[in-house]
Design an enzyme around this catalytic site. Structure first.
Site, short mmCIF file in Angstrom:
data_model
loop_
_atom_site.label_atom_id
_atom_site.label_comp_id
_atom_site.label_asym_id
_atom_site.label_seq_id
_atom_site.Cartn_x
_atom_site.Cartn_y
_atom_site.Cartn_z
N SER A 1 0.83 -1.19 0.00
CA SER A 1 0.00 0.00 0.00
C SER A 1 0.87 1.25 0.00
CB SER A 1 -0.96 -0.03 1.18
OG SER A 1 -1.86 1.04 1.13
N ASP B 1 -1.87 1.62 -3.51
CA ASP B 1 -2.54 0.50 -4.18
C ASP B 1 -3.98 0.83 -4.57
OD1 ASP B 1 -3.42 0.48 -1.52
OD2 ASP B 1 -3.63 -1.69 -1.45
N ASP C 1 -6.79 1.81 -3.03
CA ASP C 1 -8.03 1.51 -2.31
C ASP C 1 -8.48 2.66 -1.41
OD1 ASP C 1 -6.16 1.18 -0.28
OD2 ASP C 1 -6.51 -0.97 -0.04
N GLU D 1 -13.92 5.20 6.86
CA GLU D 1 -12.77 5.15 7.76
C GLU D 1 -11.94 6.41 7.56
OE1 GLU D 1 -9.19 2.01 8.97
OE2 GLU D 1 -10.41 1.66 7.18
N SER E 1 -8.93 6.99 7.50
CA SER E 1 -7.76 6.83 6.63
C SER E 1 -8.11 6.99 5.15
CB SER E 1 -7.14 5.44 6.84
OG SER E 1 -8.06 4.44 6.44
N HIS F 1 -10.31 4.69 3.58
CA HIS F 1 -10.96 3.47 3.11
C HIS F 1 -12.48 3.67 3.24
CE1 HIS F 1 -7.58 0.62 2.76
NE2 HIS F 1 -7.07 1.20 3.82
#
Length: 499
Positions: A122, A261, A263, A344, A346, A348
């Protein structure tokens, strides 16, 4: 008999080239991360593949798996070592080549394959490698599966029977891009800075955003595994500031930043101000709950308190459940509760139908933000942000702490604040209103200001976040209160960034 992995081997030796090395701490709560060459070697990766194939059999799942790799100089070799282990354990392997993590998740549905093993570290610094795994789409492994995988690999308890097979799916990204873009084009022409930090998303994100109707200004979209400017991490202030500068220079409507990555997605508004992902989540929750009645959202414990206090969400009947930080935990909880989406801090985001299939995909998040703006009757992203009740929030701050020590320190911090509440002690000058210990500890003071300390699930770090609905000074007071407890532990090192 495959040899039992060692935790340490000296480099440039016969043993290093002929025995598996796997450091135990690389098996984390919901995925695996190692420093390649220092904590795991190629034979160790092969052992991981054999262990994963063995675990898939134990779980009673069909031995068929999708695999892909991110753009690091060593990721392809790691993937093929992993594949050799999967084949030895009897798996049929579907290789989709260079890809983003959500592309591998999509392939599980597109190819009707139950399992996934995506080779990626990631946003971790160059030198790291890892694997994100799952055996029940759209979910990925949690602590139970990771603990059992660790046992199998470190004990060399492999069920190797051979009989595996391999299939490479040529030009698979075209199928993924077609799936993302089979939607009505935006009615509103949006100028978007698309920043990828030289990570894997650079190969795909600009064309997806163009296909939905954006005018794209690419930023650091050339693939370069050395990450020459900054790590592709939309929580990193260096990346956010680079996006800010590009947005202002090009008079763009918004900036979108993707992690290594693909996501996760970070957002910058037209004024150049970064909007932390939890606030973006509140904005999306407002938009989605206006369309879908009785909308239920799952949010992680690092996220703003606005998910339960925002008057618009309350008026629209939206509900929010706070849960453990981590893409596997959040994905699973969003799936279990049948929530419309999970958010989330972060970055996500997990969209169930009709927006997504339940897994985290930074491009779906970016599309959701653009479609929200398309419905916003000419309002800017800054307008939508300013319509939220004001809070002062920190970025995610991470002091270094060894993997071997971090969980014990968090346990100690939890006990400290539990004792403080029992004794009637104050935090940052106020009584403690609430403690949430589902993941580390989230301490809320009487005025609603709160601070969180938890262990990072994928790096040797702690995680600290603070927020106040009162003032910037109260946010800083909460940080000092949390940090003063951490400073009693000499194992806690310097922060990667601070307020």
């Amino acid at each position: 008999m495959f040899p039992k992995p060692k935790s340490v081997l000296a480099p440039n030796t016969y043993a290093y080239e002929s025995e598996p090395m796997v450091k135990a701490t690389g098996f984390r709560e919901y995925d695996a991360r190692w420093l390649f060459g220092k904590e795991i070697n190629l034979m160790g990766i092969q052992a991981l593949g054999m262990g994963l194939g063995t675990l898939i059999g134990e779980l009673g799942q069909k031995k068929e798996i999708v695999t892909g790799h991110d753009f690091r100089s060593y990721s392809s070799s790691i993937k093929y070592a992993l594949i050799s282990g999967l084949l030895a354990s009897g798996c049929k392997v579907h290789d989709i080549g260079l890809c983003m993590t959500p592309m591998a998740y999509f392939a599980q549905f597109e190819l009707d394959v139950p399992c996934v093993a995506m080779v990626t570290a990631s946003h971790n610094d160059n030198g790291w490698t890892g694997v994100k795994m799952g055996a029940n789409r759209p979910l990925t492994f949690g602590p139970d599966e990771m603990t059992r995988l660790k046992e199998i690999v470190l004990d060399a308890a492999f069920a190797t029977r051979g009989g595996g097979s391999y299939e490479f799916h040529d030009n698979f990204p075209a199928r993924y891009i077609a799936d993302l873009t089979k939607r009505p084009k935006l009615k509103r022409k949006l100028k978007a800075v698309v920043a990828c930090g030289n990570g894997t998303a650079g190969a795909f994100a600009p064309q997806v955003m163009e296909a939905i109707g954006c005018e794209v200004i690419p930023l650091d979209t050339e693939l370069d595994h050395s990450f020459p400017k900054y790590n592709p991490n939309p929580e990193d202030m260096k990346m956010l500031h680079a996006i800010r500068d590009a947005v202002l220079e090009n008079k763009a409507d918004l900036g979108l930043g993707f992690d290594g990555d693909g996501d996760r997605c970070g957002v910058v508004d037209s004024t150049g101000e970064e909007i932390f992902a939890d606030k973006v989540g509140v904005m999306l929750a407002r938009d989605m709950s206006a369309i879908h009645k009785d909308a239920h959202f799952v949010v992680d414990v690092k996220s703003t308190g606005l998910f339960v206090t925002d008057p618009v969400l309350q008026q629209q009947g939206a509900r929010a459940t706070y849960w453990k930080t981590g893409h596997s935990y959040m994905k699973r909880r969003t799936h279990e509760l049948g929530a419309l989406a999970g958010f989330e801090k972060s970055g996500h985001f997990f969209f169930n139908a009709p927006m997504g299939r339940g897994y985290d995909d930074g491009l779906i998040s970016a599309i959701a933000v653009c479609e929200m703006l398309d419905r916003a009757a000419g309002k800017s992203l800054a307008d939508l942000k300013n319509a939220l009740p004001k809070t002062w929030s920190s970025p995610t701050m991470s002091p270094h702490c060894a993997d071997e020590a971090k969980y014990g320190i968090v346990d100690s911090v939890v006990k400290h604040f539990e004792a403080a509440r029992a004794n009637g002690d104050k935090v940052a000058g106020q009584p403690i209103r609430d403690l949430v210990t589902v993941n580390g500890i989230r301490v809320t003071a009487q005025d609603g200001s709160w601070g969180l300390v938890r262990a990072s699930s994928n790096k040797p770090e702690l995680v600290v976040v603070v927020e106040s609905p009162v003032s910037e000074q109260r946010m800083r007071d909460m940080f000092e209160a949390m940090d003063s407890v951490l400073r009693t532990h000499p194992e806690v090192g310097e922060y990667n960034q601070k307020i």
